[in-house]
Design a protein around this motif. Structure first.
Motif, PDB file in Angstrom:
ATOM      1  N   PRO A  71      25.646 -26.406 -35.114  1.00 55.72           N
ATOM      2  CA  PRO A  71      25.316 -27.382 -34.006  1.00 55.72           C
ATOM      3  C   PRO A  71      24.187 -27.960 -34.708  1.00 55.72           C
ATOM      4  CG  PRO A  71      24.508 -25.056 -33.600  1.00 55.72           C
ATOM      5  CD  PRO A  71      25.443 -24.686 -34.702  1.00 55.72           C
ATOM      6  N   ASP A  72      24.183 -29.241 -33.959  1.00 58.34           N
ATOM      7  CA  ASP A  72      23.255 -30.390 -34.294  1.00 58.34           C
ATOM      8  C   ASP A  72      21.823 -30.064 -33.982  1.00 58.34           C
ATOM      9  OD1 ASP A  72      23.194 -32.718 -36.058  1.00 58.34           O
ATOM     10  OD2 ASP A  72      22.715 -33.764 -34.302  1.00 58.34           O
ATOM     11  N   PHE A  73      20.840 -30.283 -34.659  1.00 57.54           N
ATOM     12  CA  PHE A  73      19.498 -30.110 -34.154  1.00 57.54           C
ATOM     13  C   PHE A  73      19.128 -28.570 -34.159  1.00 57.54           C
ATOM     14  CE2 PHE A  73      20.269 -34.341 -32.336  1.00 57.54           C
ATOM     15  CZ  PHE A  73      19.415 -34.996 -33.112  1.00 57.54           C
ATOM     16  N   LEU A  74      19.821 -27.553 -34.724  1.00 54.44           N
ATOM     17  CA  LEU A  74      19.834 -26.300 -34.639  1.00 54.44           C
ATOM     18  C   LEU A  74      18.251 -25.698 -34.899  1.00 54.44           C
ATOM     19  CD1 LEU A  74      20.673 -23.355 -33.695  1.00 54.44           C
ATOM     20  CD2 LEU A  74      21.582 -23.194 -36.058  1.00 54.44           C
ATOM     21  N   ALA A  75      18.025 -25.896 -36.475  1.00 59.22           N
ATOM     22  CA  ALA A  75      16.683 -25.627 -36.709  1.00 59.22           C
ATOM     23  C   ALA A  75      15.663 -26.352 -35.835  1.00 59.22           C
ATOM     24  CB  ALA A  75      16.695 -26.001 -38.295  1.00 59.22           C
ATOM     25  N   LYS A  76      15.591 -27.524 -35.837  1.00 57.23           N
ATOM     26  CA  LYS A  76      14.834 -28.238 -35.038  1.00 57.23           C
ATOM     27  C   LYS A  76      14.477 -27.569 -33.620  1.00 57.23           C
ATOM     28  CE  LYS A  76      12.678 -31.899 -37.064  1.00 57.23           C
ATOM     29  NZ  LYS A  76      11.095 -32.277 -36.943  1.00 57.23           N
ATOM     30  N   CYS A  77      15.672 -27.375 -32.904  1.00 56.36           N
ATOM     31  CA  CYS A  77      15.387 -26.592 -31.700  1.00 56.36           C
ATOM     32  C   CYS A  77      14.613 -25.381 -31.704  1.00 56.36           C
ATOM     33  CB  CYS A  77      16.944 -26.430 -31.226  1.00 56.36           C
ATOM     34  SG  CYS A  77      17.694 -27.840 -30.246  1.00 56.36           S
ATOM     35  N   LEU A  78      15.206 -24.586 -32.463  1.00 54.89           N
ATOM     36  CA  LEU A  78      14.589 -23.124 -32.774  1.00 54.89           C
ATOM     37  C   LEU A  78      13.273 -23.304 -33.204  1.00 54.89           C
ATOM     38  CD1 LEU A  78      17.606 -21.274 -34.437  1.00 54.89           C
ATOM     39  CD2 LEU A  78      16.916 -21.392 -32.046  1.00 54.89           C
ATOM     40  N   GLU A  79      12.675 -24.074 -33.802  1.00 54.12           N
ATOM     41  CA  GLU A  79      11.445 -24.269 -34.321  1.00 54.12           C
ATOM     42  C   GLU A  79      10.399 -24.623 -32.863  1.00 54.12           C
ATOM     43  OE1 GLU A  79      11.384 -27.316 -37.539  1.00 54.12           O
ATOM     44  OE2 GLU A  79      12.486 -25.948 -38.658  1.00 54.12           O
ATOM     45  N   ASN A  80      11.140 -25.360 -32.085  1.00 52.06           N
ATOM     46  CA  ASN A  80      10.514 -25.907 -30.749  1.00 52.06           C
ATOM     47  C   ASN A  80      10.675 -25.253 -29.516  1.00 52.06           C
ATOM     48  OD1 ASN A  80       9.045 -28.553 -31.622  1.00 52.06           O
ATOM     49  ND2 ASN A  80      10.744 -28.491 -32.802  1.00 52.06           N
ATOM     50  N   GLY A  81      11.186 -24.005 -29.873  1.00 50.35           N
ATOM     51  CA  GLY A  81      11.184 -22.974 -28.668  1.00 50.35           C
ATOM     52  C   GLY A  81      12.525 -23.383 -27.714  1.00 50.35           C
ATOM     53  N   ILE A  82      13.346 -24.019 -28.325  1.00 54.88           N
ATOM     54  CA  ILE A  82      14.673 -24.419 -27.757  1.00 54.88           C
ATOM     55  C   ILE A  82      15.816 -23.620 -28.137  1.00 54.88           C
ATOM     56  CG2 ILE A  82      16.165 -26.311 -26.901  1.00 54.88           C
ATOM     57  CD1 ILE A  82      13.822 -28.190 -27.286  1.00 54.88           C
ATOM     58  N   SER A  83      16.537 -22.788 -27.274  1.00 55.93           N
ATOM     59  CA  SER A  83      17.833 -22.028 -27.518  1.00 55.93           C
ATOM     60  C   SER A  83      18.585 -23.071 -27.630  1.00 55.93           C
ATOM     61  CB  SER A  83      17.822 -20.722 -26.831  1.00 55.93           C
ATOM     62  OG  SER A  83      16.701 -19.909 -26.500  1.00 55.93           O
ATOM     63  N   VAL A  84      19.812 -22.499 -28.317  1.00 54.75           N
ATOM     64  CA  VAL A  84      20.997 -23.351 -28.409  1.00 54.75           C
ATOM     65  C   VAL A  84      22.192 -22.662 -28.276  1.00 54.75           C
ATOM     66  CG1 VAL A  84      22.220 -24.608 -30.188  1.00 54.75           C
ATOM     67  CG2 VAL A  84      19.883 -24.550 -30.285  1.00 54.75           C
ATOM     68  N   VAL A  85      23.141 -23.182 -27.624  1.00 53.42           N
ATOM     69  CA  VAL A  85      24.624 -22.644 -27.438  1.00 53.42           C
ATOM     70  C   VAL A  85      25.634 -23.756 -28.010  1.00 53.42           C
ATOM     71  CG1 VAL A  85      26.621 -22.314 -25.683  1.00 53.42           C
ATOM     72  CG2 VAL A  85      24.479 -20.940 -25.620  1.00 53.42           C
ATOM     73  N   SER A  86      26.463 -23.413 -28.844  1.00 49.97           N
ATOM     74  CA  SER A  86      27.510 -24.172 -29.641  1.00 49.97           C
ATOM     75  C   SER A  86      28.877 -23.426 -29.057  1.00 49.97           C
ATOM     76  CB  SER A  86      27.332 -24.299 -31.064  1.00 49.97           C
ATOM     77  OG  SER A  86      28.348 -25.189 -31.397  1.00 49.97           O
ATOM     78  N   ILE A  87      29.960 -24.410 -28.477  1.00 43.22           N
ATOM     79  CA  ILE A  87      31.006 -23.668 -28.149  1.00 43.22           C
ATOM     80  C   ILE A  87      32.329 -24.267 -28.787  1.00 43.22           C
ATOM     81  CG2 ILE A  87      30.167 -23.626 -25.702  1.00 43.22           C
ATOM     82  CD1 ILE A  87      32.122 -26.152 -24.976  1.00 43.22           C
ATOM     83  N   ASN A  88      33.285 -23.349 -28.821  1.00 43.19           N
ATOM     84  CA  ASN A  88      34.680 -23.927 -29.077  1.00 43.19           C
ATOM     85  C   ASN A  88      35.244 -23.856 -27.689  1.00 43.19           C
ATOM     86  OD1 ASN A  88      34.450 -23.860 -31.958  1.00 43.19           O
ATOM     87  ND2 ASN A  88      35.500 -21.885 -32.092  1.00 43.19           N
ATOM     88  N   TYR A  89      36.539 -24.399 -27.941  1.00 40.97           N
ATOM     89  CA  TYR A  89      37.499 -24.955 -26.514  1.00 40.97           C
ATOM     90  C   TYR A  89      38.840 -25.004 -26.752  1.00 40.97           C
ATOM     91  CZ  TYR A  89      36.062 -29.453 -28.432  1.00 40.97           C
ATOM     92  OH  TYR A  89      35.768 -30.427 -29.051  1.00 40.97           O
TER      93      TYR A  89
END
Length: 304
Positions: A71-89
């Protein structure tokens, strides 16, 4: 100013496939949010003392292809305390196999279900359910705009506790998204556009135009342009081409900047906070690094 996001990166996120360094492994992978094999998501948990904001990522691919990996911005998010969810559908062919009408309904409904599922997991996954932002490219960008602009789909009377949860988003960052599924409107904006008929299981744009009037209830239910209203969250839209409304031929019509220009006046008229970037014009952006938009709107873990 040097582009912090070269064109190749934008093209890669259209299908969720990046050609960069190895990304962090999910904290939890292929978590089912429904019964279909495609109704799974990956969760990446940021390290933090308290509940974290979350980026909800939907990959592109025209609702026909793509994957939740990277998912986009994954590393940046984790470095800044933002968790991430990426989905299939479910994709359109799978929706057609299930006789879902119109087929794109399955793709969009899955995104709403996945978002509700994530909110239902908020306590367990240490997520601040009030600070969830959407991100995606192309059809994924359309999908998160659809979530952001749709009325809340929470159903407090449902026997399913997941359906009690909100489908609203705090903000949206979308790359080269389509902003309408109205064939007439798309043709007015982008005369050489032939995208969108597949969403309704139709074989051609000509058939789409012929059946437009009967499809208008669905078109208005699905199109971000039709749904945008004053209570909707801030959005940042990024396009790789400068707009030229109504002037053929648009280069890469499916991802034309005219989709941004077409919705711009509506966003302004209803009062939605927005920024639209065309052709890498970072010098005139409030958030030239793009991630700064997410960081400001979502904040870090423990923030407001």
């Amino acid at each position: 100013m040097a582009s912090p996001r070269p064109l190749i990166a934008t093209l890669c996120l259209l299908t969720g496939a990046h050609a960069f360094a190895q990304t962090p492994a999910p904290t939890q992978a292929n978590v089912p949010y429904g019964k279909h094999e495609k109704q799974v998501l990956d969760f990446y948990q940021a390290k933090a003392e308290g509940a974290t904001p979350l980026l909800f990522f939907v990959h592109g691919g025209g609702w026909m292809t793509g994957d939740k990996a990277n998912p986009d911005f994954l590393a940046k998010c984790l470095e800044n305390g933002i968790s991430v969810v990426s989905i299939n559908y479910r994709f359109i062919p799978e929706a057609q196999a299930e006789q879902i009408t119109p087929p794109v309904k399955a793709c969009l409904d899955d995104s709403a279900r996945a978002l509700q599922f994530v909110r239902n997991k908020a306590a367990e996954w240490h997520i601040d359910k009030e600070r969830i932002g959407g991100c995606g490219g192309s059809a994924g960008g359309f999908t998160v705009l659809w979530l952001a602009f749709s009325p809340d789909m929470a159903n407090p009377k449902s026997i399913d506790p997941i359906e009690h949860e909100s489908t609203r988003l705090r903000c949206v960052l979308a790359f080269v998204p389509q902003t309408s599924l109205d064939p007439r409107q798309m043709k007015e904006w982008i005369p050489n556009n032939d995208y969108g008929n597949h969403a309704f299981g139709l074989g051609s744009m000509q058939e789409f135009l012929a059946k437009r009037d009967s499809l208008m209830p669905w078109i208005e239910r699905f199109s971000p342009y039709a749904l945008a209203s004053a209570d909707d969250p801030p959005v940042l839209l990024f396009y790789d081409s400068a707009p030229d409304l109504g002037k053929p031929p648009a280069k890469d019509p499916v991802h034309s900047g005219n989709f941004g220009a077409g919705i711009a006046e509506k966003l302004k008229a209803v009062g939605i906070e927005h920024e639209i970037n065309y052709n890498n014009d970072y010098a005139h952006m409030k958030y030239p690094d793009l991630f700064g938009f997410l960081k400001e709107k979502l904040g870090e873990a423990g923030g407001g």
